[in-house]
Design an enzyme around this catalytic site. Structure first.
Site, short mmCIF file in Angstrom:
data_model
loop_
_atom_site.label_atom_id
_atom_site.label_comp_id
_atom_site.label_asym_id
_atom_site.label_seq_id
_atom_site.Cartn_x
_atom_site.Cartn_y
_atom_site.Cartn_z
N GLY A 148 33.45 -11.91 -20.32
CA GLY A 148 33.40 -10.53 -21.73
C GLY A 148 34.02 -10.61 -22.57
N CYS A 175 35.36 -17.19 -18.02
CA CYS A 175 35.61 -17.43 -19.30
C CYS A 175 36.29 -16.58 -20.05
CB CYS A 175 33.33 -16.88 -19.26
SG CYS A 175 33.26 -17.60 -21.47
N TYR A 176 36.29 -15.95 -20.59
CA TYR A 176 36.73 -14.20 -20.64
C TYR A 176 38.19 -15.06 -19.70
CZ TYR A 176 40.59 -11.00 -22.59
OH TYR A 176 41.27 -9.81 -22.67
N HIS A 182 29.05 -19.63 -17.31
CA HIS A 182 29.10 -18.45 -16.50
C HIS A 182 28.31 -19.22 -15.09
CE1 HIS A 182 30.32 -15.60 -18.83
NE2 HIS A 182 30.13 -16.02 -20.26
N GLU A 242 27.15 -17.28 -12.36
CA GLU A 242 26.77 -16.28 -12.31
C GLU A 242 25.33 -16.09 -12.64
OE1 GLU A 242 28.48 -14.41 -15.69
OE2 GLU A 242 29.09 -15.90 -14.45
N VAL A 253 9.76 0.88 -9.06
CA VAL A 253 10.94 1.06 -7.54
C VAL A 253 12.06 1.46 -7.25
CG1 VAL A 253 11.57 -1.38 -6.34
CG2 VAL A 253 9.97 -2.09 -7.60
N ASP A 254 12.21 1.40 -8.30
CA ASP A 254 13.85 1.83 -8.56
C ASP A 254 13.30 3.84 -7.80
OD1 ASP A 254 14.67 -0.32 -9.76
OD2 ASP A 254 14.43 0.46 -11.11
N LYS A 279 18.44 -5.38 -8.74
CA LYS A 279 17.10 -5.27 -8.67
C LYS A 279 16.75 -5.80 -6.74
CE LYS A 279 13.78 -3.84 -10.52
NZ LYS A 279 13.48 -2.14 -10.31
#
Length: 484
Positions: free
Chosen positions: A20, A47-48, A136, A138, A193-194, A340
């Site tokens: 964060g 991280c945080y 990170h 991710e 797409v969405d 997505k």
């Protein structure tokens, strides 16, 4: 923001304390009670999150002399199950983004990985199954970060990878049926797409009680209107209505140069058009329209507002932060907690053709955020033509589906050139191409120089008023994928 009792009720397999924008010393910084570490549940701080658990468990976190931001190499020095597949001595490429650092570990913790400037890059307390990484895992910029997350989920927490999109589909349909009941809905289609997947999903749930609306706002890509009509009117036999609103949107954007104002103007105007169309449909058949379906995704929400926990607003997506405060229609957003890649998988489950599902993302505000500065009809013609060339050449190269996005941006910059032995002073186009998994982070794509040369040559030769083409080599972060 959950109580300890509520967490116990959830019976989690593990807990992740995420990164964060705060410092653990900031007034009002997110925190939690140290009792959470006594639940006997594995915990991973990122991280945080690792700085917070170190502070709560009796370690020391201090402001770093220099902010560590960007790529770094973590050398593995331990044998924690979090690092399974990473033997001691191996170097792991990671992405750092922090201003504080861990000075002293809490009792029971050991160092498992370190960088040249961060000794506590990976830490572990195996007895309590509490782990932390300063980087990170991710993000795209940590190429093997997913392996670390898999180690935590499956080796440490004992979770099993059994969730599938095929399981999600009937649950999503059931939620829509429950929300809409016997009501009627409209869905805004954009060609992306969405919105296509959202429309197909709601069609599966309520059938003919859904009317699809394509607002031709003058900000669409080349051939967008034709493609949407072909898919939903011809292939899906949906009740599709096309609204010509190009002049209306351009009028609202006249003189507007601030990106946030563009997005908010467009968001409000979309709702105005949808509500007007809903009233027209009600007058034609006497059946009330109660709901508006949107293809909002989780990244839209994360970047626009703080959805779950404290996060920073990056920009207002027109369908989230750009919505008016008062709306007659109630929102149906069946994709709101999906990324997505998950939406693409859901689209295939729904029977959408691969050419639609694999289409690159397109911003809800359309080409308005690819025209930097004021949006005019003439500038839209320029960027639309350049964008079409980028898509044609990237498709011809066979790279279209390997890229997350590739497009053209019209800059508010003119430069001197020479064409036909004459001096020119004309516009500049920036070409952007990135690779990503979910759009939250991205790396600029090293397109072949021959392809870049072809794109540049065609744009300069075929797009009136452009004399220079540049290529954007900025990753996300620090840049966003779209320029506005």
């Amino acid at each position: 923001d959950l109580s300890l009792d509520r967490i116990r009720e959830m019976r989690p397999s593990g807990i992740i304390l995420s990164g964060g924008p705060s410092s653990v010393y900031d007034p009002g910084a997110p925190t939690l009670g140290p009792e959470i570490f006594a639940l006997g549940v594995p915990v991973l701080g990122i991280c945080y999150g690792v700085q917070l658990l170190v502070k709560l468990l009796g370690g020391e976190v201090i402001p770093a002399t220099h902010r560590e931001y960007g790529r770094a190499q973590v050398r593995v020095v331990g044998t924690s199950p979090l690092l399974f597949g990473f033997p001691p001595g191996e170097e792991l490429l990671v992405w750092m983004s922090h201003g504080d650092r861990i000075e002293r570990l809490p009792p029971g913790f050991v160092h498992e990985g370190q960088t040249a400037s961060t000794r506590a890059a990976v830490i572990a307390d195996e007895a309590r199954r509490i782990y932390g990484v300063q980087f990170h895992p991710e993000v795209m910029h940590t190429p093997r970060g997913v392996e670390l997350l898999q180690n935590f989920l499956f080796r440490i927490c004992g979770a099993r990878p059994e969730w599938t999109m095929a399981q999600l589909l009937p649950q999503a349909v059931a939620r829509i049926v429950e929300q809409v009941g016997d009501g009627r809905a409209i869905c805004g289609l954009s060609g992306g797409v969405d919105s296509a997947v959202a429309a197909a999903l709601v069609l599966r749930a309520i059938g003919p009680r859904l009317s699809c609306i394509l607002v031709d706002n003058g900000l669409l890509r080349h051939g967008e209107r034709r493609d949407v009509e072909s898919l939903f009117r011809d292939a899906f036999h949906a009740d599709l209505h096309v609204v010509d609103a190009g002049e209306r949107f351009l009028s609202a954007l006249r003189g507007v140069t601030d990106p946030e104002k563009k997005r908010k103007h467009i968001g409000r105007l979309f709702i105005d058009v949808f509500e007007e169309k809903a009233r027209a449909l009600e007058q034609s058949d006497g059946k009330t329209v109660d709901f508006l379906v949107q293809g909002t995704l989780y990244p839209d929400v994360i970047e626009s507002v703080s959805h779950r926990g404290p996060s920073a607003m990056i920009k207002s997506h027109h369908n989230v932060g750009g919505l008016p405060e008062r709306m007659r229609l109630k929102l149906v957003e069946p994709l709101r907690e999906l990324f997505k890649d998950e939406v693409r998988e859901l689209g295939l489950e729904l029977g959408l053709p691969p050419r639609v599902v694999q289409r690159q993302p397109f911003p809800g505000p359309g080409l308005s955020v690819r025209v930097l500065g004021e949006v005019t009809k003439e500038r839209l013609v320029t960027v639309r033509a350049a964008d079409a060339i980028v898509e044609e050449e990237v498709r011809a190269s066979g790279l279209y589906e390997t890229l997350w996005q590739s497009f053209a941006v019209l800059l508010p910059v003119k430069s001197v050139g020479v064409m036909g032995d004459q001096r020119t002073y004309a516009d500049t186009i920036a070409v952007r191409a990135v690779q990503s998994r979910d759009g939250m982070t991205a790396d600029w794509a090293a397109l072949p120089t021959e392809l870049l040369g072809t794109i540049s040559r065609r744009i300069v030769n075929e797009v009136q008023g452009v004399s220079r083409v540049v290529y954007d080599i900025t990753s996300k972060p620090p840049g966003t994928i779209e320029w506005e």
